[in-house]
Design an enzyme around this catalytic site. Structure first.
Site, PDB file in Angstrom:
ATOM      1  N   LYS A  39       0.803  -1.206   0.000  1.00 32.84           N
ATOM      2  CA  LYS A  39       0.000   0.000   0.000  1.00 32.84           C
ATOM      3  C   LYS A  39       0.848   1.275   0.000  1.00 32.84           C
ATOM      4  CE  LYS A  39      -1.386   0.733   4.010  1.00 32.84           C
ATOM      5  NZ  LYS A  39      -1.449   1.718   5.068  1.00 32.84           N
ATOM      6  N   THR A  40       1.815   1.322   0.907  1.00 33.78           N
ATOM      7  CA  THR A  40       2.646   2.521   0.984  1.00 33.78           C
ATOM      8  C   THR A  40       3.446   2.706  -0.304  1.00 33.78           C
ATOM      9  OG1 THR A  40       2.821   2.150   3.352  1.00 33.78           O
ATOM     10  CG2 THR A  40       4.318   3.761   2.389  1.00 33.78           C
ATOM     11  N   ASP A 219      -4.374   8.112   3.339  1.00 27.99           N
ATOM     12  CA  ASP A 219      -3.933   6.778   3.726  1.00 27.99           C
ATOM     13  C   ASP A 219      -4.750   6.309   4.934  1.00 27.99           C
ATOM     14  OD1 ASP A 219      -2.495   4.481   3.803  1.00 27.99           O
ATOM     15  OD2 ASP A 219      -0.738   5.346   4.774  1.00 27.99           O
ATOM     16  N   GLU A 220      -4.825   5.010   5.155  1.00 29.38           N
ATOM     17  CA  GLU A 220      -5.552   4.440   6.293  1.00 29.38           C
ATOM     18  C   GLU A 220      -6.962   5.034   6.384  1.00 29.38           C
ATOM     19  OE1 GLU A 220      -4.172   2.043   7.811  1.00 29.38           O
ATOM     20  OE2 GLU A 220      -2.039   2.385   8.185  1.00 29.38           O
ATOM     21  N   GLN A 250      -8.910  -3.511   8.746  1.00 31.83           N
ATOM     22  CA  GLN A 250      -7.937  -2.959   9.687  1.00 31.83           C
ATOM     23  C   GLN A 250      -8.454  -1.709  10.384  1.00 31.83           C
ATOM     24  OE1 GLN A 250      -3.645  -3.153   8.653  1.00 31.83           O
ATOM     25  NE2 GLN A 250      -4.346  -3.806   6.650  1.00 31.83           N
ATOM     26  N   ARG A 629       1.132  -8.636  11.066  1.00 31.96           N
ATOM     27  CA  ARG A 629       2.421  -7.934  11.171  1.00 31.96           C
ATOM     28  C   ARG A 629       3.566  -8.914  10.971  1.00 31.96           C
ATOM     29  NH1 ARG A 629       0.786  -3.917   9.480  1.00 31.96           N
ATOM     30  NH2 ARG A 629      -1.083  -5.155   9.241  1.00 31.96           N
TER      31      ARG A 629
END
Length: 751
Positions: A39-40, A219-220, A250, A629
């Site tokens: 994503k980043t 983002d997020e 998330q 993670r």
DNA sequence: TCACAGTGACTTTTT
DNA sequence: GTCACTGTGA
């Protein structure tokens, strides 16, 4: 659009979906990006691509994130690809709001030097409105006000009853707003809500910003709240290219006002939306994804997506049933120590827990075993009494209307200004009838320093002396700051600093030290140090050191205070030497580790209490975030009992453990459902003693990579060190020479 | 006005 | 077990 043809290097590393997301243009784009799907990389590449190949001006790109860490990472990675990206505006929502208000707040009557109140300050302010209410009640109401602002609800909004239906709450909220405005400061919620209101009420400002920012990236997005959604709507006109990235699985900040509907409903709210899914996971091996997915799959309201692992199946996660939190801590420590002998770095490990309070047990154990660790978040430095005292004094020197700061430090150290006197001064300031000569000095209504001065003659001699002293401190500080701290002033400070136990450094640091000493705060807290053996003066020194990065001016002070409110974690956490990470599940978002241990998987701990419906779903998502993670190895710990409030209580295994696909994990330890003969070793084995080094004792509990959980039956010495026989959950006994098994066989505590 | 001692309440998660 | 708040006495 440049189609076909060889791609430049930075684009060639993308998979087809990522590339599509980067190249997409037109109107609006929703990228549903699963955990670990790059994503980043997509966002940063998109920024670079827009600048480099689409001719977009860097200044016209606004990218917002939720944490400062994410913002910094994004800025770094984008700049690495395209240096001009440095000129883009990359900020957190709150820092953008603050930036906006300092430039445009005048339209709302807001001074650009405002200070941001934290929850504690808001509670104090509200406490002054809710007469005689205990602080806990004020804190609760302050919390409700914060939620109201997250939902973009004003005091007169009918919808406010959803937050708190009491009519008195509405009144408190209204008075709180009035008072906050009179003071001239803002709280966290205002950083989103007020810019939105300003943009609505001032079309010319809105037009200007829409002109400026042609591209808005978020983002997020799953963690955005209603107010942030409203802000986006104001910022984005028909011409704006809006791209949001997120993962509904998330979304873990509902408790803070995050609204999952924002992402679920995005295509409806922004007609014509293109949706691109990133479902290839490059981080974790497939068993890990299976564990994470099998839990979150139970949730109802989700868009649903299937992650596929690009890294193969890997090792099955381990589910360990342990006795209590002490055994849990030593289990974690053993995992780390054991792997360290085979070259795994400490920093490959992260220990995850639900609440900050759980970190203590791990810290103690790791300290004891000399395992280097760092605790992320929970940095309460800026919440310490002495630090808040100093900050309040600094804030008051910027704004003499700051009632919260005034209440905090007017009589600290004690100078004879009691509660009665304090209230009189506050009331006098509110009455706000400046004397004629003060009017000439343009004294603002609500100026507490002016009110104190006015009232001084009518006070008792003790109170009058105290007020005089406080005013002197404040005036000295203000003069020092605005009058420019000359070299002479600096020399004077150095002279006094030895006596105060503080030393001045560069820039604003001198000013902080000077104020701390001159006010007597330094002496006061040094006395406390001597009584209680605390580190308060050292903390004040640390605060002063942090200030050294800022110029010794009003602007420098404003920046310093803003940085403290908006980005408090960073300083101590960047210590990047090789160490294990101890971190809350919430704080792990956006991070990855080779090996992850999720601890406290018990009903009441995780999930917390008896969460139901929506809240339980959020806990599941939190489980999903934690598990995803892990890159290579995942461990899950569940204890049979746990100490809470200093009392040991039996606990039930977490509901989530039952939801995990059978066969996706390897279970070790006595699962409560299948407790196999581990309760007591056979009588004949008792008393057989311990190894010469004392490490291996009969009855001690052990863990073996292949056999799982066991208990030591006998220990004897041999020419090759101790020989240990242990019985495992399968009921079988095995013999070990620990000297040669240090990697697969370990102790996890004595009886 | 302040210091102290005893008593209760309490624990998510954070920009 | 910890922290914050309350009431008492000086």
């Amino acid at each position: 659009m440049p189609d076909r043809g060889p791609l430049s290097g930075y684009l060639s590393v993308l998979n087809p979906e990522q590339l599509e997301a980067v190249r997409h243009e037109g109107a609006p784009l929703l990228i549903l990006a699963g955990a670990g799907s790059g994503k980043t990389r997509v966002i940063t590449t998109k920024i670079a691509y827009l600048i480099r190949e689409r001719g977009v001006e860097p200044e016209s790109i606004l990218a917002v994130t939720f944490t400062n860490k994410a913002a910094r990472e994004m800025a770094e990675r984008a700049a690495a690809m395209e240096p001009r990206a440095e000129r883009a505006v990359l900020r957190t929502f709150h820092s953008f709001g603050s930036w906006f208000l300092r430039r445009n707040g005048a339209l709302l009557g807001l001074d650009s030097k405002f200070v941001i109140y934290d929850d504690d300050d808001s509670t104090t302010l509200l406490g002054s409105i809710m007469e005689d209410a205990p602080r806990a009640q004020a804190a609760k109401a302050a919390h409700a006000i914060a939620r109201a602002k997250d939902y973009f609800l004003s005091p007169d909004d009918p919808g406010l009853s959803v937050i708190d239906h009491r009519e008195e709450f509405r009144t408190w909220y209204r008075q709180y707003e009035e008072k906050l405005r009179a003071i001239g400061n803002v709280d966290f919620g205002d950083l989103i809500k007020r810019p939105t209101e300003l943009l609505r009420e001032h079309p010319e400002v809105r037009a200007r910003f829409r002109q400026r920012f042609r591209v808005v990236l978020v983002d997020e997005y799953q963690d955005s709240n209603v107010a942030q959604f409203e802000l986006l709507k104001e910022l984005c006109g028909p011409e704006t290219y809006l791209c949001v990235v997120g993962d509904d699985d998330q979304s873990i900040y509902r408790f803070r006002g995050a609204e999952v509907r924002n992402i679920l409903d995005f295509p409806d709210r922004f007609p014509g939306t293109t949706v691109i899914r990133l479902e290839r996971n490059y981080r974790s091996t497939s068993f890990i994804l299976q564990v994470a997915g099998s839990v979150v799959d139970r949730n109802q309201g989700r868009l649903g997506k299937t992650l596929t692992a690009e890294r193969g199946s890997g090792k099955k996660p381990t589910l360990a049933f342990l006795r209590d939190q002490d055994e849990e801590a030593s289990f974690c420590a053993e995992l780390v120590e054991r792997s360290a002998t085979s070259g795994v770095r400490y920093s490959d490990w992260a220990i995850l827990y639900r609440t900050n309070a759980q970190s203590l047990g791990f810290e103690t154990e790791f300290l004891h075993r000399r395992i280097p660790y760092r605790v992320v978040g929970s940095l309460k430095f800026y919440e310490r009494e002495e630090v808040k005292d100093a900050l309040a004094l600094l804030a008051f020197s910027l704004n003499p209307r700051d009632e919260v700061a005034f209440r905090r430090v007017a009589n600290k150290p004690a100078r004879g200004i009691g509660a009665a006197t304090l209230e009189r001064i506050v009331a006098e300031a509110a009455r706000g009838a400046p004397s004629p000569d003060e009017l000439e000095d343009a004294v603002l209504p609500g100026d507490l320093a002016a009110a104190a001065r006015r009232l001084s003659p009518s006070l008792s001699s003790k109170a009058r002396a105290g007020v005089g002293e406080f005013l002197r401190v404040v005036e000295t500080g203000a003069a020092l700051l605005s009058g420019g701290s000359s070299a002479g002033a600096g020399a004077a400070k150095k002279g006094r600093s030895a006596e105060g136990g503080l030393s001045a450094g560069e820039g604003l640091s001198e000013f902080v030290v000077r104020v701390a000493i001159d006010s007597g705060l330094s002496d006061y807290h040094r006395a406390q140090d001597e009584i209680a053996g605390t580190q308060r003066v050292a903390n004040l020194q640390e605060l002063a050191n942090a200030a050294s990065l800022y110029p010794a001016s009003v602007e420098g002070l404003v920046e310093f205070l803003e940085h403290i409110e908006l980005d408090r974690a960073s300083a101590a956490e960047e210590a990047s030497e090789d160490s294990v990470t101890l971190i809350t599940l919430h704080n792990t978002k956006g991070l990855e580790f080779r090996r992850v241990v999720m601890t406290g998987l018990e009903q009441g701990v995780f999930p917390r209490e008896d969460k139901k419906d929506d809240e339980l779903e959020e806990e599941r998502r939190l489980f999903y975030v934690g598990a995803t993670r892990a890159m290579d190895e995942l461990y899950l710990c569940s204890c049979a009992q746990r100490r809470l409030y200093g009392r040991t209580m039996p606990t039930e295994p977490s509901l989530f453990l039952r939801e995990i696909d059978e066969g996706a994990v390897r279970v070790v330890g006595r699962s409560p459902s299948a407790s196999m003969g581990l309760s007591a070793p056979p009588a004949h084995a008792r008393g057989a003693g311990a190894s010469a080094d004392g490490l291996w004792r009969v009855g001690g509990r052990v863990f073996h990579d292949d056999y799982g959980y066991g208990q030591i039956l006998s220990v004897r010495e041999s020419g090759e060190g101790p020989v240990v026989v242990a019985r495992f959950e399968s009921g079988r006994d095995f013999r070990f020479l620990p000297r040669y098994q240090s990697n697969s066989f370990m102790r996890i505590g004595d009886e």
